[in-house]
Design a protein around this motif. Structure first.
Motif, PDB file in Angstrom:
ATOM      1  N   THR A 137       0.825  -1.205   0.000  1.00 29.39           N
ATOM      2  CA  THR A 137       0.000   0.000   0.000  1.00 29.39           C
ATOM      3  C   THR A 137       0.866   1.264   0.000  1.00 29.39           C
ATOM      4  O   THR A 137       0.348   2.361   0.168  1.00 29.39           O
ATOM      5  N   ILE A 138       2.156   1.112  -0.205  1.00 31.22           N
ATOM      6  CA  ILE A 138       3.088   2.240  -0.180  1.00 31.22           C
ATOM      7  C   ILE A 138       3.785   2.349  -1.537  1.00 31.22           C
ATOM      8  O   ILE A 138       4.287   1.364  -2.063  1.00 31.22           O
ATOM      9  N   THR A 139       3.799   3.568  -2.102  1.00 33.50           N
ATOM     10  CA  THR A 139       4.496   3.776  -3.369  1.00 33.50           C
ATOM     11  C   THR A 139       5.912   4.301  -3.167  1.00 33.50           C
ATOM     12  O   THR A 139       6.744   4.206  -4.070  1.00 33.50           O
ATOM     13  N   GLY A 140       6.182   4.868  -1.994  1.00 35.14           N
ATOM     14  CA  GLY A 140       7.517   5.383  -1.729  1.00 35.14           C
ATOM     15  C   GLY A 140       7.635   5.830  -0.283  1.00 35.14           C
ATOM     16  O   GLY A 140       6.639   5.932   0.442  1.00 35.14           O
ATOM     17  N   MET A 141       8.859   6.082   0.141  1.00 35.64           N
ATOM     18  CA  MET A 141       9.116   6.542   1.498  1.00 35.64           C
ATOM     19  C   MET A 141      10.308   7.484   1.480  1.00 35.64           C
ATOM     20  O   MET A 141      11.157   7.410   0.581  1.00 35.64           O
ATOM     21  N   MET A 142      10.353   8.387   2.457  1.00 34.84           N
ATOM     22  CA  MET A 142      11.494   9.299   2.516  1.00 34.84           C
ATOM     23  C   MET A 142      11.802   9.679   3.952  1.00 34.84           C
ATOM     24  O   MET A 142      10.921   9.697   4.822  1.00 34.84           O
ATOM     25  N   LEU A 143      13.070   9.957   4.176  1.00 32.36           N
ATOM     26  CA  LEU A 143      13.539  10.352   5.498  1.00 32.36           C
ATOM     27  C   LEU A 143      13.394  11.861   5.633  1.00 32.36           C
ATOM     28  O   LEU A 143      13.799  12.624   4.742  1.00 32.36           O
ATOM     29  N   ILE A 144      12.782  12.300   6.741  1.00 34.83           N
ATOM     30  CA  ILE A 144      12.576  13.727   6.950  1.00 34.83           C
ATOM     31  C   ILE A 144      13.280  14.156   8.230  1.00 34.83           C
ATOM     32  O   ILE A 144      14.105  13.417   8.771  1.00 34.83           O
ATOM     33  N   GLU A 145      12.935  15.331   8.721  1.00 33.64           N
ATOM     34  CA  GLU A 145      13.587  15.855   9.924  1.00 33.64           C
ATOM     35  C   GLU A 145      13.365  14.926  11.118  1.00 33.64           C
ATOM     36  O   GLU A 145      12.398  14.174  11.154  1.00 33.64           O
ATOM     37  N   ASN A 146      14.285  14.987  12.055  1.00 31.99           N
ATOM     38  CA  ASN A 146      14.261  14.163  13.273  1.00 31.99           C
ATOM     39  C   ASN A 146      14.364  12.669  12.972  1.00 31.99           C
ATOM     40  O   ASN A 146      13.951  11.823  13.762  1.00 31.99           O
ATOM     41  N   GLN A 147      14.898  12.346  11.790  1.00 32.10           N
ATOM     42  CA  GLN A 147      15.113  10.954  11.390  1.00 32.10           C
ATOM     43  C   GLN A 147      13.798  10.167  11.331  1.00 32.10           C
ATOM     44  O   GLN A 147      13.782   8.948  11.525  1.00 32.10           O
TER      45      GLN A 147
END
Length: 338
Positions: A137-147
Motif C-alpha cells: 500500500t506504499i508507493t515510496g518513502m522518505m527520510l525527513i527531519e528528526n530521522q
C-alpha cells in the motif's frame, strides 16, 4: 484545514507536493508508547479538497472500512476509514476528523483521517521505492527531519482492494472499470527486463516499446496488453534507471532500437514529466515518441504533460486511449491494434 491550490512548481523540476497526515497504530514493537502515530502522505495532485467530517449515511457493504456515503455538492462520495483500511482498527472517527476527498482514475472517494498536518514540497529524488513487495500500500518513502520516515500511500491500490472485496472479486488490480486492462500472471520485475526475441527471418520486426512504471501490477497489466498487440517490450521500474540506460545505450543494443516510450507519471527518484523533459533536451533521443499514462485526471495534468513534451497523456491502463495513442505514434505498417 489544509488549503489545496494549483501547483506552483515548474514542469520537469522533479518536484511534487503531498498532504501529510498521521494514522495511529497500537502495539508497535519497541515503542515506548503503545499508541504510535505513523506519518503518511498523498500526492496533492490526487486531492480535490480536504473537508470537515460530513454527515455519513451508512450503507450495506462487506468492506468494514467503508463507513457509508456522504453528499458533496450533489455528488455521493464513499467514505473510507483510512486507518482501518491500513489495519489500524483502534483509531476512532470523531467529530474533529477530516476527509481527504480524492479523484483519480475517474473515480472519487473520501478518506477519513484524524487530521491533516501540512502540505510538504518534495523532490522525487528524495523518495525511495518500497524495499519489499510486502509494502503493497506504499508507493515510496522518505527520510525527513528528526530521522522520521514519511510513507507515501498508494490510494489507488487501497481503493481497488476495497472494491475487489466488496464485489467478491478480490484485489484484481484494474478490473473495476469497464474498458480497463486486466492483469494476468506475474513475471519478473527487476530494474529492467529484456525485450522478447526478434522476429524470425523473413518477417518484419515487431515495434519495441520501453515501459516505465514503478507499480508491479500496472506494469504487468500494460506489458501483457502490449505483447498481445504484437509489440516487444523492455521494462523499467523507475524513470531514473530508464534514463541512465537510454543515454548510455550503445548502437545495436536493444535500447537503441526502442521506437516508443510508455511511462507512468508518479515514480520515486525521477517522475514521468522530468523523464520526458530530459529526453526532449537530449540530441540523440529528442524525437522519441512518448506516451504518459497516469491515474491523475483533469486538464491540469494533461497540460503539464504537454508542457513537458509528451506526445499523449492517457488514463492509467485505459485500453481505448492507449490504442489510439499507439496508432498515432507508431509507423503506419503496424497493425497490432486492429
Amino acid at each position: 484545514m489544509v488549503s489545496i491550490g494549483r501547483p506552483m512548481f515548474q514542469v520537469g523540476s522533479n518536484i511534487f507536493e503531498l498532504i501529510e497526515f498521521t494514522a495511529t497504530k497500537t502495539g508497535v514493537p519497541g515503542a515506548s508508547d503503545r499508541k504510535t502515530p505513523i506519518l503518511y502522505g498523498v500526492n496533492v495532485a490526487k486531492v480535490r479538497e480536504v473537508i470537515r467530517l460530513p454527515t455519513i449515511v451508512p450503507c450495506l457493504t462487506n468492506a468494514p472500512e467503508v463507513l457509508g456515503v456522504f453528499n458533496l455538492r450533489g455528488l455521493p462520495i464513499p467514505a473510507i476509514h483510512l486507518a482501518k483500511a491500513l489495519g489500524y482498527d483502534e483509531e476512532p472517527v470523531t467529530p474533529t476528523s477530516q476527509v481527504i476527498v480524492t479523484e483519480f482514475s475517474s473515480r472519487r472517494a473520501g478518506f477519513v483521517v484524524a487530521g491533516t498536518r501540512r502540505i510538504r514540497r518534495v523532490s522525487w529524488d528524495k523518495v525511495l521505492p518500497p524495499s519489499s513487495d510486502a509494502f503493497n500500500t506504499i508507493t515510496g518513502m522518505m527520510l525527513i527531519e528528526n530521522q522520521d520516515f514519511i510513507f507515501i500511500l498508494d490510494f489507488e491500490r487501497i481503493l481497488l482492494d476495497i472494491e475487489g472485496r466488496s464485489t467478491g472479486q478480490g484485489a484484481s488490480g484494474y478490473s473495476a472499470n469497464e474498458g480497463m486492462i486486466q492483469p494476468g500472471s506475474s513475471h519478473g520485475g527487476g530494474a529492467a527486463a529484456p525485450a522478447q526475441q526478434g522476429a524470425p527471418a523473413g518477417k518484419s520486426a515487431k515495434p519495441l516499446i520501453l515501459v516505465v512504471d514503478d507499480s508491479p501490477t500496472a506494469r504487468r497489466a500494460i506489458c501483457e496488453m502490449l505483447r498481445g498487440m504484437q509489440l516487444d517490450i523492455i521494462e523499467y521500474t523507475n524513470g531514473e534507471s530508464a534514463w541512465k540506460d537510454l543515454v548510455s545505450a550503445e548502437e545495436g543494443s536493444d535500447l537503441s532500437k526502442v521506437q516508443l516510450i510508455v511511462s507512468d507519471v508518479e515514480m520515486p527518484k525521477l517522475d514521468g514529466y522530468s523523464l520526458v523533459k530530459r529526453i526532449r533536451n537530449n540530441e540523440k533521443l529528442k524525437k522519441m515518441p512518448i506516451i504518459l499514462h497516469s491515474s491523475l485526471t483533469g486538464d491540469v495534468n494533461r497540460d503539464r504533460a504537454k508542457q513537458a513534451g509528451a506526445d499523449a497523456y492517457v488514463g492509467k491502463l485505459n485500453r481505448k486511449e492507449i490504442v489510439e495513442a499507439l496508432k498515432a505514434a507508431l509507423p503506419p505498417t503496424w497493425t497490432g491494434a486492429a
